[in-house]
Design an enzyme around this catalytic site. Structure first.
Site, PDB file in Angstrom:
ATOM      1  CG  HIS A   1      -5.938  -2.066   1.278  1.00  0.00           C
ATOM      2  ND1 HIS A   1      -5.310  -1.720   0.113  1.00  0.00           N
ATOM      3  CD2 HIS A   1      -5.261  -1.427   2.259  1.00  0.00           C
ATOM      4  CE1 HIS A   1      -4.304  -0.907   0.377  1.00  0.00           C
ATOM      5  NE2 HIS A   1      -4.254  -0.720   1.677  1.00  0.00           N
TER       6      HIS A   1
ATOM      7  CG  ASP B   1      -7.324  -2.315  -2.421  1.00  0.00           C
ATOM      8  OD1 ASP B   1      -7.890  -1.566  -1.601  1.00  0.00           O
ATOM      9  OD2 ASP B   1      -6.097  -2.505  -2.429  1.00  0.00           O
TER      10      ASP B   1
ATOM     11  CB  SER C   1      -0.971  -0.034   1.185  1.00  0.00           C
ATOM     12  OG  SER C   1      -2.009   0.895   1.014  1.00  0.00           O
TER      13      SER C   1
END
Length: 253
Positions: A230, A197, A126
């Site tokens: 995610h 996500d 991320s």
């Protein structure tokens, strides 16, 4: 395994970065490569060191630093561990060049003391993936955005559920040098992203991959995972292991 959320963009930061604790996973076999792995927003290095230690990659040394605790614009100025400031997840969000440079320099410093015969890499999840990709562009350009030289020679870059910072200026900067284009063509990059996500949308990862390819990064692999949110899953980490073993030519993995 799920990890804390991480976002992109950011305002220009003028703060002095004080990085947190660094966790190191020593190789169980012959040391052939060292990879710095960067966590997501609000996380810390220990979260990923625990996962990376379980991977069947005995020849890799993992270095897992912890980002500075800083005010994050996305959180209304509330402090959190972050590699750079973040305003929004948007292609139009301003880039925190000072924060990005500070984090890239910290990573380069961690790698600079490794033995000369060891292959070096950077990876992340991320916001950590964004910082890793920014470091990759510094390597290709031979300098940070502040024009200071970037002297670490990278052999691979891995980004999970991330995006590319500073894309608006990258292509123009790369076009200024044939040497830059040559370095970009040979740097192996693996990007993985889940289609489900909702924090860093899949389209951001896909657009980042397309932009890097069109800018000259020809040795790039992009993997999509249907329905993945995610976080990371064993299938994704298996792909990372296979890719690293192949690109770094690791023995005994």
């Amino acid at each position: 395994m799920s990890f804390n959320r991480s976002y992109g963009g950011g305002q220009t930061s003028r703060m002095t970065s004080v990085f947190g604790r660094t966790h190191v996973v020593r190789p169980k076999g012959t040391h052939q490569a060292t990879i710095v792995w960067l966590h997501g927003l609000g996380d810390k290095g220990s979260s990923w060191s625990q996962l990376l230690e379980t991977l069947p990659l005995p020849n890799i040394k993992w270095i897992c630093p912890t980002a500075p605790t800083r005010p994050v614009s996305l959180f209304g100025g509330f402090p959190s561990t972050a590699w750079f400031d973040a305003v929004d997840v948007s292609e139009d969000a301003p880039d925190d060049l000072d924060g990005l440079d500070a984090s890239a320099a910290h990573v380069a410093n961690l790698l600079s003391t490794e033995p000369a015969d060891i292959k070096l890499g950077i990876g992340g999840f991320s916001m950590g993936a964004a910082a890793a990709l920014y470091s990759a562009t510094c390597h290709i350009l031979g300098q940070y955005s502040n024009r200071n030289p970037y002297t670490v020679n990278l052999s691979c870059v891995v980004g999970l559920s991330g995006w590319l910072p500073c894309s608006r200026t990258l292509r123009g900067r790369m076009a200024a040098s044939n040497e830059t284009v040559t370095r970009a063509a040979s740097l192996p990059i693996l990007l993985c992203h889940g289609s489900g996500d909702e924090v860093v949308p899949h389209k951001f990862g896909e657009k980042s991959a397309d932009f890097l390819r069109s800018s000259g990064f020809g040795n790039l692999t992009f993997k999509s995972y249907d329905g993945l949110g995610h976080y990371t899953i064993p299938e994704e980490m298996d792909e990372v292991c296979s890719w690293l073993t192949d690109k770094l030519r690791l023995q005994g993995s």
